[in-house]
Design an enzyme around this catalytic site. Structure first.
Site, PDB file in Angstrom:
ATOM      1  N   LYS A  11       6.441  -2.617  -1.806  1.00  0.00           N
ATOM      2  CA  LYS A  11       7.626  -1.764  -1.965  1.00  0.00           C
ATOM      3  C   LYS A  11       7.725  -1.322  -3.414  1.00  0.00           C
ATOM      4  O   LYS A  11       7.850  -2.137  -4.320  1.00  0.00           O
ATOM      5  CB  LYS A  11       8.878  -2.542  -1.551  1.00  0.00           C
ATOM      6  CG  LYS A  11      10.158  -1.746  -1.777  1.00  0.00           C
ATOM      7  CD  LYS A  11      11.369  -2.422  -1.174  1.00  0.00           C
ATOM      8  CE  LYS A  11      12.636  -1.655  -1.517  1.00  0.00           C
ATOM      9  NZ  LYS A  11      13.832  -2.248  -0.910  1.00  0.00           N
ATOM     10  N   LYS A  22       5.993   1.082   1.478  1.00  0.00           N
ATOM     11  CA  LYS A  22       7.190   1.903   1.310  1.00  0.00           C
ATOM     12  C   LYS A  22       7.298   2.412  -0.123  1.00  0.00           C
ATOM     13  O   LYS A  22       7.144   1.624  -1.028  1.00  0.00           O
ATOM     14  CB  LYS A  22       8.389   1.013   1.640  1.00  0.00           C
ATOM     15  CG  LYS A  22       9.728   1.645   1.433  1.00  0.00           C
ATOM     16  CD  LYS A  22      10.805   0.631   1.673  1.00  0.00           C
ATOM     17  CE  LYS A  22      12.117   1.279   1.304  1.00  0.00           C
ATOM     18  NZ  LYS A  22      13.154   0.358   1.070  1.00  0.00           N
TER      19      LYS A  22
HETATM   20  C1  PBG Z   1      17.370  -2.544   0.221  1.00  0.00           C
HETATM   21  C2  PBG Z   1      16.631  -1.373   0.736  1.00  0.00           C
HETATM   22  C3  PBG Z   1      16.454  -0.095   0.154  1.00  0.00           C
HETATM   23  C4  PBG Z   1      15.793   0.686   1.106  1.00  0.00           C
HETATM   24  C5  PBG Z   1      15.536  -0.135   2.196  1.00  0.00           C
HETATM   25  N1  PBG Z   1      16.047  -1.403   1.947  1.00  0.00           N
HETATM   26  C6  PBG Z   1      16.943   0.451  -1.123  1.00  0.00           C
HETATM   27  C7  PBG Z   1      16.426  -0.055  -2.395  1.00  0.00           C
HETATM   28  O1  PBG Z   1      15.522  -0.880  -2.472  1.00  0.00           O
HETATM   29  O2  PBG Z   1      17.003   0.361  -3.402  1.00  0.00           O
HETATM   30  C8  PBG Z   1      15.453   2.137   0.954  1.00  0.00           C
HETATM   31  C9  PBG Z   1      15.343   2.907   2.235  1.00  0.00           C
HETATM   32  C10 PBG Z   1      15.398   4.388   2.097  1.00  0.00           C
HETATM   33  O3  PBG Z   1      15.409   4.963   0.996  1.00  0.00           O
HETATM   34  O4  PBG Z   1      15.422   5.041   3.160  1.00  0.00           O
HETATM   35  N2  PBG Z   1      16.786  -3.215  -0.829  1.00  0.00           N
END
Ligand code: PBG
Length: 324
Positions: A195, A248
């Site tokens: 991520k 992601k």
């Molecule tokens: C929570 C989380 C996030 C997303 C999914 N889980 C936001 C982040 O990490 O700031 C992003 C999903 C999206 O942008 O569609 N940590």
């Protein structure tokens, strides 16, 4: 292989029927996961930054589950907006929290629907970070216990899959151990393994009210410049017991999806995140491009790169249309 004029590549592109027949990458409804925002209080609200996406009140959870099941999506992925927030994100692991209640309602309404819960603290902490703050930074080891508690409470509510998205080191092992110790050895872990600290999460943070109140997430999420590091993250999560791993965002990471698919035997999920979705939707609204065609192209590219599961805000609409 015979060259031109015996070989004419255009022959198989001539009609819609022929093009469909030789289409390599496809996405069927069951490969799509539909993210949903569920809020503890208030009414249904459109998310300004995400055309077609809503924050849904708890009261709509059962109906959403029925709709998702009828459309045949592979699963839903739930994000919670709690009634109140605090320093330790206690709403995340409250047995009567918004997600715990939503999962119960959805599994009751549609027992066969796969319900996935996002496991993170950022929507529940007053400071908006994904863990406990100590000395101005997120404390890794102290956060693990709260994430594990959150995952166990989701499993107790009936979640099929828990999906930690916090990027703390060791969270998959901590969650696996806690699930096993509490009688949930069959709850699946889908880790947000690779991520990135991505600007494409912008619209999500307004949808989930989870923007950090100070600083950013670069001290726990990955630098978009790095690729080898993503493979190391995935390897570690698989070693710790992740059943499924995620990359992601998706479109900026097609290389990572492909490398992960080739290197590991595990199913790979890819998340077309909020910014990837919204940039297409807004461009289409302004008449700059054909939104449906652009979505199809992006999602099939993600599949072609090697994603087995694709998470997208368009999942419901695409599933209803029979897939891609
Ligand atoms: C929570 C989380 C996030 C997303 C999914 N889980 C936001 C982040 O990490 O700031 C992003 C999903 C999206 O942008 O569609 N940590």
């Amino acid at each position: 292989m015979a060259g031109f004029p015996v070989t004419r590549m255009r022959r198989l592109r001539r009609t819609p029927g022929l093009r469909r027949l030789v289409q390599e990458a496809r996405l069927s409804p069951q490969q799509l996961v539909w993210p949903l925002f569920i809020k503890a209080a208030g009414s249904r609200t459109p998310v300004e930054a995400m055309p077609g996406v809503f924050q849904h009140p708890l009261g709509e959870a059962a109906e959403l589950a029925e709709r998702a099941a009828a459309a045949g999506v592979g699963g839903v992925l739930l994000f919670g907006l709690p009634a109140s927030k605090d320093d330790l994100g206690s709403g995340a692991y409250d047995e009567k929290g918004v997600i715990q209640q939503a999962v119960r309602a959805m599994k009751k309404a549609a027992p066969d629907l796969v319900v996935i819960t996002d496991v993170c603290l950022c929507e529940y902490t007053s400071h908006g970070h994904c863990g406990v703050i100590r000395n101005g930074t997120v404390d890794n080891d102290e956060t693990l216990e709260l994430l594990a508690r959150t995952a166990v409470s989701h499993a107790a509510a009936g979640a099929d899959i828990v999906a930690p998205s916090d990027m703390m080191d060791g969270r998959v092992a901590a969650i696996r151990r806690a699930l096993d110790d509490n009688g949930y050895p069959d709850t699946v872990i889908l880790s947000y393994a690779a991520k990135y600290a991505s600007a494409f999460y912008g619209p999500f943070r307004s949808a989930a009210d989870s923007a950090p109140k100070f600083g950013d997430r670069k001290a726990y999420q990955m630098d978009p410049a790095n690729g080898d590091e993503a493979l190391k993250e995935i390897a570690l999560d698989l070693e710790e017991g992740a059943d499924l791993v995620m990359v992601k965002p998706a479109l900026p990471c097609l290389d990572i999806i492909r490398r992960a698919k080739e290197k590991f035997g595990a199913p790979i999920a890819a998340y077309q995140v909020s910014g990837e979705y919204s940039m297409i939707k807004f461009a289409a609204e302004r008449g700059a491009l054909d939104g449906d065609a652009a979505l199809r192209e992006a999602l099939l590219a993600i599949r072609r790169a090697g994603a087995d599961i694709v998470i997208t805000y368009a999942a419901y609409d695409i599933a209803r249309a029979g897939g891609l």
